[in-house]
Design an enzyme around this catalytic site. Structure first.
Site, PDB file in Angstrom:
ATOM      1  N   HIS A   1       4.060   5.059  20.396  1.00 38.89           N
ATOM      2  CA  HIS A   1       3.676   5.850  19.226  1.00 38.89           C
ATOM      3  C   HIS A   1       2.190   6.169  19.348  1.00 38.89           C
ATOM      4  O   HIS A   1       1.363   5.684  18.598  1.00 38.89           O
ATOM      5  CB  HIS A   1       3.959   5.023  17.967  1.00 38.89           C
ATOM      6  CG  HIS A   1       3.726   5.757  16.695  1.00 38.89           C
ATOM      7  ND1 HIS A   1       4.259   7.000  16.431  1.00 38.89           N
ATOM      8  CD2 HIS A   1       3.030   5.415  15.580  1.00 38.89           C
ATOM      9  CE1 HIS A   1       3.890   7.379  15.211  1.00 38.89           C
ATOM     10  NE2 HIS A   1       3.138   6.435  14.681  1.00 38.89           N
TER      11      HIS A   1
ATOM     12  N   GLY B   1       0.841  -1.209   0.000  1.00 40.95           N
ATOM     13  CA  GLY B   1       0.000   0.000   0.000  1.00 40.95           C
ATOM     14  C   GLY B   1       0.864   1.242   0.000  1.00 40.95           C
ATOM     15  O   GLY B   1       2.010   1.222  -0.477  1.00 40.95           O
ATOM     16  N   ASN B   2       0.322   2.319   0.555  1.00 42.31           N
ATOM     17  CA  ASN B   2       1.036   3.600   0.519  1.00 42.31           C
ATOM     18  C   ASN B   2       2.387   3.533   1.214  1.00 42.31           C
ATOM     19  O   ASN B   2       3.399   3.957   0.665  1.00 42.31           O
ATOM     20  CB  ASN B   2       0.185   4.691   1.182  1.00 42.31           C
ATOM     21  CG  ASN B   2      -0.898   5.200   0.251  1.00 42.31           C
ATOM     22  OD1 ASN B   2      -0.773   5.099  -0.974  1.00 42.31           O
ATOM     23  ND2 ASN B   2      -1.956   5.744   0.816  1.00 42.31           N
TER      24      ASN B   2
HETATM   25  N1  APR Z   1      -1.394  -9.778   3.878  1.00 39.54           N
HETATM   26  C1  APR Z   1      -0.686  -8.946   3.091  1.00 39.54           C
HETATM   27  N2  APR Z   1      -1.063  -7.673   2.840  1.00 39.54           N
HETATM   28  C2  APR Z   1      -2.186  -7.238   3.405  1.00 39.54           C
HETATM   29  C3  APR Z   1      -2.979  -8.052   4.240  1.00 39.54           C
HETATM   30  C4  APR Z   1      -2.538  -9.384   4.479  1.00 39.54           C
HETATM   31  N3  APR Z   1      -3.213 -10.237   5.252  1.00 39.54           N
HETATM   32  N4  APR Z   1      -4.053  -7.333   4.653  1.00 39.54           N
HETATM   33  C5  APR Z   1      -3.938  -6.114   4.101  1.00 39.54           C
HETATM   34  N5  APR Z   1      -2.811  -6.040   3.343  1.00 39.54           N
HETATM   35  C6  APR Z   1      -2.323  -4.946   2.508  1.00 39.54           C
HETATM   36  C7  APR Z   1      -3.447  -4.258   1.735  1.00 39.54           C
HETATM   37  O1  APR Z   1      -3.848  -5.041   0.605  1.00 39.54           O
HETATM   38  C8  APR Z   1      -2.795  -2.937   1.366  1.00 39.54           C
HETATM   39  O2  APR Z   1      -2.157  -3.006   0.103  1.00 39.54           O
HETATM   40  O3  APR Z   1      -1.772  -3.902   3.296  1.00 39.54           O
HETATM   41  C9  APR Z   1      -1.738  -2.739   2.469  1.00 39.54           C
HETATM   42  C10 APR Z   1      -2.009  -1.528   3.341  1.00 39.54           C
HETATM   43  O4  APR Z   1      -1.873  -0.410   2.558  1.00 39.54           O
HETATM   44  P1  APR Z   1      -2.690   0.961   2.778  1.00 39.54           P
HETATM   45  O5  APR Z   1      -4.125   0.658   2.972  1.00 39.54           O
HETATM   46  O6  APR Z   1      -2.277   1.906   1.706  1.00 39.54           O
HETATM   47  O7  APR Z   1      -2.159   1.465   4.205  1.00 39.54           O
HETATM   48  P2  APR Z   1      -0.804   2.260   4.498  1.00 39.54           P
HETATM   49  O8  APR Z   1      -1.059   3.722   4.452  1.00 39.54           O
HETATM   50  O9  APR Z   1       0.290   1.692   3.667  1.00 39.54           O
HETATM   51  O10 APR Z   1      -0.579   1.880   6.036  1.00 39.54           O
HETATM   52  C11 APR Z   1      -0.222   0.564   6.413  1.00 39.54           C
HETATM   53  O11 APR Z   1       1.194   1.279   8.206  1.00 39.54           O
HETATM   54  O12 APR Z   1       1.578   3.392   9.085  1.00 39.54           O
HETATM   55  C12 APR Z   1       0.861   2.200   9.239  1.00 39.54           C
HETATM   56  O13 APR Z   1      -1.198   2.882  10.314  1.00 39.54           O
HETATM   57  C13 APR Z   1      -0.638   2.413   9.130  1.00 39.54           C
HETATM   58  O14 APR Z   1      -1.239   0.232   9.923  1.00 39.54           O
HETATM   59  C14 APR Z   1      -1.104   1.026   8.770  1.00 39.54           C
HETATM   60  C15 APR Z   1       0.036   0.489   7.899  1.00 39.54           C
END
Ligand code: APR
Length: 315
Positions: free
Chosen positions: A179, A15-16
């Protein structure tokens, strides 16, 4: 993947935060990267897109992506960013249950293929997810480290530089504790080119900066509305990855398990550490005033409450 042997970093969650961390790690020439996501197409597509930027960015770091953990085999570092991100009105603790299920599942799968890796946890609520990763993997304390202090300190450094209209390069700052809302910005250990902060800013201005640092995450969430910060979290994660891969032994505030240091035990909280190829190589105990120590203990207590909440949820 690259034609020659390179250090390997697996980032789970494309993700991001995950994809931006991947970009920083390859474009800073730190290591090759594998992106793993439950949404395999997203990981494959973003990895290919980043690989196609390599000729222009002029680096030879490889990057591939997918949903199969076999890709991650023999990684030196595993970064966990999988989970859901905060939306307005949500605290990091609201993420607890959903992200706990995701983080424990991905950590176990990654461990199977990279039992010797250092695990860097980024998913929130950070301190609890770092605890959980240690618990489900059974790794020693030095192999599990959470990313938060570097980010919180970067935010504080930026706010100090902005207030003084000086280069960020000359500003150092330390944020300890969990945090969360009770993190502990340590103005007394913050300086500009070695000059103590108290000699440059009024107590009121320092308190304003401390407050903005504590609220740094939610300030971004409120602007974005659809997710949480990712550029600065990715930079902070890449800085930790670099210190591990290149064995730089940087002194960085990170979330680690304490076993008596600072009068705290069996708890994960942010403190200064030496970060190298073995992960957490030393926990550094700095002198704290009574009130700073009380703030750190209060922050650790908040983490403890959530660890207990998590353990009762898990049964
Ligand atoms: N296995 C692998 N990937 C997963 C799973 C899983 N079981 N469940 C969710 N994901 C992936 C999603 O498909 C998505 O691509 O995790 C990614 C999360 O990306 P975003 O929604 O863009 O979230 P992001 O802003 O990257 O934040 C991720 O980091 O800073 C922390 O609080 C934030 O907990 C959050 C994490």
């Amino acid at each position: 993947m690259p034609k020659f042997k390179q250090p390997k970093v697996t980032i789970i969650g494309a993700g991001n935060v995950g994809a931006t961390t991947a970009q920083r790690v390859i474009e800073k020439n730190i290591a090759s990267v594998v992106l793993v996501d439950v949404a395999g197409g997203i990981a494959t597509g973003k990895a290919l897109d980043l690989a196609e930027a390599a000729p222009v960015e002029s680096h030879d770091r490889g990057i591939v992506g997918g949903s199969d953990y076999e890709l991650s085999k023999d990684s030196d570092v595993v970064v966990i960013t999988a989970g859901i991100a905060r939306k307005p009105g949500m605290s990091r603790d609201d993420l607890l249950k959903t992200n706990a299920e995701i983080v424990s599942s991905v950590a176990k799968q990654a461990l199977k293929y990279s039992p010797d890796a250092v695990f860097v946890v980024v998913s929130n609520p950070l301190d609890i997810m770092t605890y959980l990763t240690k618990k489900v993997t059974g790794l020693p304390s030095n192999k599990v480290v959470g990313m938060a202090g570097v980010l919180d300190s970067a935010r504080m450094r930026f706010f100090i530089a902005e207030a003084l209209k000086v280069s960020v390069q000359d500003v150092t700052a330390f944020v300890l504790g969990g945090h969360g809302d009770s993190m502990v910005p340590l103005a007394r250990y913050s300086s500009v080119a070695g000059i103590p902060l108290s000699a440059l800013l009024s107590a009121e201005k320092i308190e304003e900066i401390n407050k903005r640092t504590r609220n740094g995450g939610i300030e971004i969430v409120n602007h974005l509305q659809t997710g949480s910060a990712f550029y600065a979290p990715a930079s902070s994660t890449a800085e930790m990855v670099e210190s591990i891969i290149r064995d730089r032994k940087r002194i960085l505030p990170c979330c680690v398990e304490l076993n008596g240091q600072y009068g705290l035990k069996d708890i994960f909280v942010g403190v200064p550490i030496k970060l190298g190829c073995n992960g957490v190589e030393e926990i550094i105990e700095i002198q704290l005033t009574d009130s700073e120590k009380a703030e750190l203990h209060k922050s650790a207590e908040d983490v403890k409450v959530n660890i207990e909440k998590l353990n009762s949820m898990l049964g």
